[in-house]
Motif scaffolding. Structure first.
Motif, PDB file in Angstrom:
ATOM      1  N   ILE A 495       0.814  -1.223   0.000  1.00  0.00           N
ATOM      2  CA  ILE A 495       0.000   0.000   0.000  1.00  0.00           C
ATOM      3  C   ILE A 495       0.841   1.264   0.000  1.00  0.00           C
ATOM      4  O   ILE A 495       0.336   2.336  -0.318  1.00  0.00           O
ATOM      5  CB  ILE A 495      -0.966   0.011   1.195  1.00  0.00           C
ATOM      6  N   GLU A 541      -7.432  -6.741   2.046  1.00  0.00           N
ATOM      7  CA  GLU A 541      -6.706  -7.275   0.890  1.00  0.00           C
ATOM      8  C   GLU A 541      -7.096  -8.722   0.626  1.00  0.00           C
ATOM      9  O   GLU A 541      -7.225  -9.142  -0.528  1.00  0.00           O
ATOM     10  CB  GLU A 541      -5.201  -7.164   1.124  1.00  0.00           C
ATOM     11  N   ARG A 544     -10.264  -8.719  -1.124  1.00  0.00           N
ATOM     12  CA  ARG A 544     -10.062  -8.270  -2.506  1.00  0.00           C
ATOM     13  C   ARG A 544      -9.576  -9.433  -3.370  1.00  0.00           C
ATOM     14  O   ARG A 544      -9.988  -9.586  -4.517  1.00  0.00           O
ATOM     15  CB  ARG A 544      -9.061  -7.120  -2.520  1.00  0.00           C
ATOM     16  N   ARG A 595      -7.433   2.169  -0.609  1.00  0.00           N
ATOM     17  CA  ARG A 595      -7.467   1.119  -1.631  1.00  0.00           C
ATOM     18  C   ARG A 595      -8.887   0.567  -1.753  1.00  0.00           C
ATOM     19  O   ARG A 595      -9.178  -0.524  -1.256  1.00  0.00           O
ATOM     20  CB  ARG A 595      -6.488   0.006  -1.270  1.00  0.00           C
TER      21      ARG A 595
END
Length: 674
Positions: A495, A541, A544, A595
């Protein structure tokens, strides 16, 4: 400077850049995004590709050279460069005999290589900037392995050959595979995410997205934490290890001038580190040092009311005097001097007498005119200079040696009148110039660091930040280091530095603020809120990665992990679940803001929706912080017994004492949980 050429043109002579310019370029290059220099995995295995990869496409058809001949040619010219330092070849390079392909690559089929490794793409490797990194194999051929450890000219071997001496071709050392792997930088092992992927699973193509930023912030935080822990142990030492209390005893001189065996209870530290008082001195989170606490004030008011009942107890043998109440002053060995209506003090005062201080004899500050001292010795200032006569009636409180002075002990603002020896034994703060406890502000002494702006108004709000870099003990430090050098380091690579900085510091401050709000008397040192903010970003994450494959299973695993972590926090008394919970929530908001998801069901989400979701997430993070600030300072929670059970399950009567609101004086509970 510039000079004029023969044609009359002015040619400017550009010298080297200044030191400042070169430093700026170097810093820019150092801080540049490593993602720009990444190559796709099908093309490389180490740092650089050999020039022969480009030769296959650029020059194979032009000069009619095959792949194996190009590799052998690279080897040949490396040999010429090595020997040319001591002898020149007798033939020009253009007339050198053709080089036969080496046995290892005699039957190399380029189409078979492409079938196995994939087609070579020219745009991935620059033929100008990529250095020659072909590596000679043990059987005389060249390897496709693009090693950082390039072949260097063997000057000793070249000199021996130039002198006509026979030299063994195998002059290198055959290193083990694990030693060779130390130089390999093509697949930097992401230890933290590898563990996460083993449990949650992730698509294999996510590995290349990882090496985007260098984890400078994580390394900086880790170094600071290690240094501060070493300093704390070197200066303060280690508290008793355990989960309850330890009785510490010794023989010390007391105010009755007798040496007695006394003891006090010290709260244990499970993590092998300093005591609670020492952690407070270094900047740990402790609510009574950060705002005015009504329970602490109630205890201090109780102390002042009890102190008003005291007077000067003078020992009959002239050995000294001390402030006590009438019950503690032995009538056979001492005389209790107090001012009454039949025996008033100066100007008819009834509050006193005070050992070592009298308005009649104090010259600085003097009790005169508008600055007349009140008839309440708990409101008297500290007398810095006195003028005491050699003798006189009613002046025994000024003629004796004071053997007990105010001493601040514990972490709840308690003040006792004690000898210096006993005060040192209790690790307290001895006030040699003060006469009564009302003249000192114990919370200002106990909190240490920077003094309060107003000695009676705690204002050390910066403890929300400083506590993040402290460690309760070596065990908590090791856990933090393992987490930061695996999960947090790999996440920062993904990130970036600035998102990780906001995530770590913001999550830590919000977690500390929540902890100070709901369990204000718990001394916390460590970045537990920050670590759970990082965990929230890591879970985001993971979602994701798997949002299109099996999102329900992934969410179930995340809930299970969180349940285990919070259950562990409730079982272990010194783990702060409030910091974990609010750090987790804040981390989710911030991580999603930096994000956001950009696709849904395989289709891209409109850019406007993405920006809107980012704004909403950042506003939620700011709103969470603002809400906790308002609750902490405007609507403080000072008596919440049920809040303790979320953070600690009381298996024994003393297991959760570090979080209780109970404040005791002389063994008597003054303030207790509601």
């Amino acid at each position: 400077m510039s000079k004029r050429t023969q044609r009359g043109e002015i040619r400017r002579n550009y010298g080297k850049d200044s030191a400042l310019a070169m430093a700026g370029k170097g810093l820019k290059s150092w801080m540049s995004d490593p993602k720009k220099s990444l190559r796709k995995p099908g093309l490389h295995s180490r740092s650089y590709a050999p020039k022969t990869l480009n030769m296959f496409e650029d020059t194979q058809e032009a000069i009619g050279i095959t792949a194996e001949e190009a590799i052998a040619a690279d080897e040949f010219f490396d040999e010429v460069i090595a020997t040319s330092m001591y002898s020149k070849p007798s033939l020009p390079r253009a007339t050198l005999p053709p080089i036969a392909p080496t046995p290892k690559y005699a039957n190399v089929d380029q189409s078979a290589y492409e079938k196995k490794k994939g087609p070579v793409k020219r745009k991935q490797v620059s033929p100008v900037t990529s250095p020659d990194t072909s590596k000679t194999s043990q059987d005389g051929g060249s390897s496709w392995n693009m090693s950082r450890k390039r072949e260097k000219p063997n000057l000793k071997k070249a000199k021996a050959e130039a002198q006509g001496q026979n030299v063994d071709d195998d002059d290198g050392i055959d290193m083990p595979d694990w030693v060779e792997s130390l130089w390999d930088n093509s697949d930097r092992h992401a230890a933290g995410f590898s563990l996460v992927e083993k449990f949650f699973g992730s698509p294999s193509n996510k590995h290349q997205e990882r090496r985007r930023s260098r984890p400078y912030f994580t390394y900086w935080v880790t170094i600071v934490q290690i240094i501060l822990y070493i300093v704390s142990i070197a200066y303060y030492g280690i508290a008793p290890i355990g989960t309850s209390k330890t009785s510490i005893s010794a023989e010390v001189l007391m105010t009755n001038l007798a040496i007695e065996n006394v003891a006090y209870d010290e709260l244990d530290n499970l993590w092998i580190g300093p005591t609670q008082a020492d952690l407070i001195h270094m900047g740990a989170k402790y609510s009574p040092c950060m705002r005015k606490d009504e329970n602490i004030n109630a205890a201090l008011e109780y102390d002042r009311e009890k102190e008003k009942e005291q007077a000067c107890c003078v020992y009959n043998d002239g050995s000294g005097c001390v402030m006590t109440d009438q019950g503690d002053c032995s009538g056979a060995l001492a005389t209790w001097f107090n001012w009454t209506e039949s025996n008033p003090g100066p100007d008819g005062r009834l509050s006193g007498a005070v050992c070592g201080q009298d308005p009649e004899f104090c010259t600085n500050p003097a009790s005169t005119g508008a600055y007349q001292w009140q008839d309440d010795f708990t409101q008297w200032p500290i007398c810095e200079e006195t003028d005491v006569p050699a003798s006189g009636r009613k002046k025994y409180n000024m003629m004796c040696e004071v053997v007990g002075r105010p001493c601040c002990v514990g972490i709840r603002g308690e003040c006792i009148v004690a000898t210096r020896e006993y005060c040192d034994f209790r690790k307290g703060y001895f006030h040699e110039n003060a006469s009564v406890c009302s003249q000192v502000e114990c919370m200002n002494e106990i909190c240490a660091m920077i003094d309060f702006t107003d000695p009676s108004e705690p204002d050390q709000f910066y403890r929300f930040f400083t506590s993040l870099f402290l460690s309760s003990g070596i065990l908590s430090l090791v856990i933090s280091l393992v987490f930061q050098l695996t999960i947090q380091r790999d996440l920062e690579k993904l990130i970036g530095v600035w998102p990780m900085t906001v995530l770590f510091l913001g999550g830590g401050v919000v977690g500390s603020l929540a902890s100070a709000t709901f369990i204000p008397y718990y001394v916390e040192a460590g970045a537990s809120g920050s670590q759970f903010a990082v965990i929230a970003a890591m879970f985001l994450e993971v979602m994701r990665w798997n949002k299109d494959e099996n999102p329900g299973k992934t969410i179930g695993k995340i809930i299970f992990v969180l349940f285990v972590l919070f259950l562990l926090g409730a079982v272990v008394a010194s783990i702060d679940n409030f910091a974990h919970l609010f750090g987790l929530i804040f981390g989710f908001f911030v991580a999603f803001g930096f994000r956001p998801f950009r696709t849904r069901g395989g289709k891209p989400i409109p850019k406007g929706c993405i920006i809107f979701s980012q704004i909403v997430m950042f506003l939620c993070a700011i709103g969470l912080f603002a809400m906790l600030v308002v609750i902490y300072y405007v609507l403080p929670v000072t008596n919440c017994e049920s809040c303790m059970y979320f953070n600690c399950i009381p298996f024994t009567s003393t297991y959760c004492d570090g979080m209780s609101v109970n404040i005791k004086r002389d063994g008597q509970t003054v303030v207790r949980d509601a």
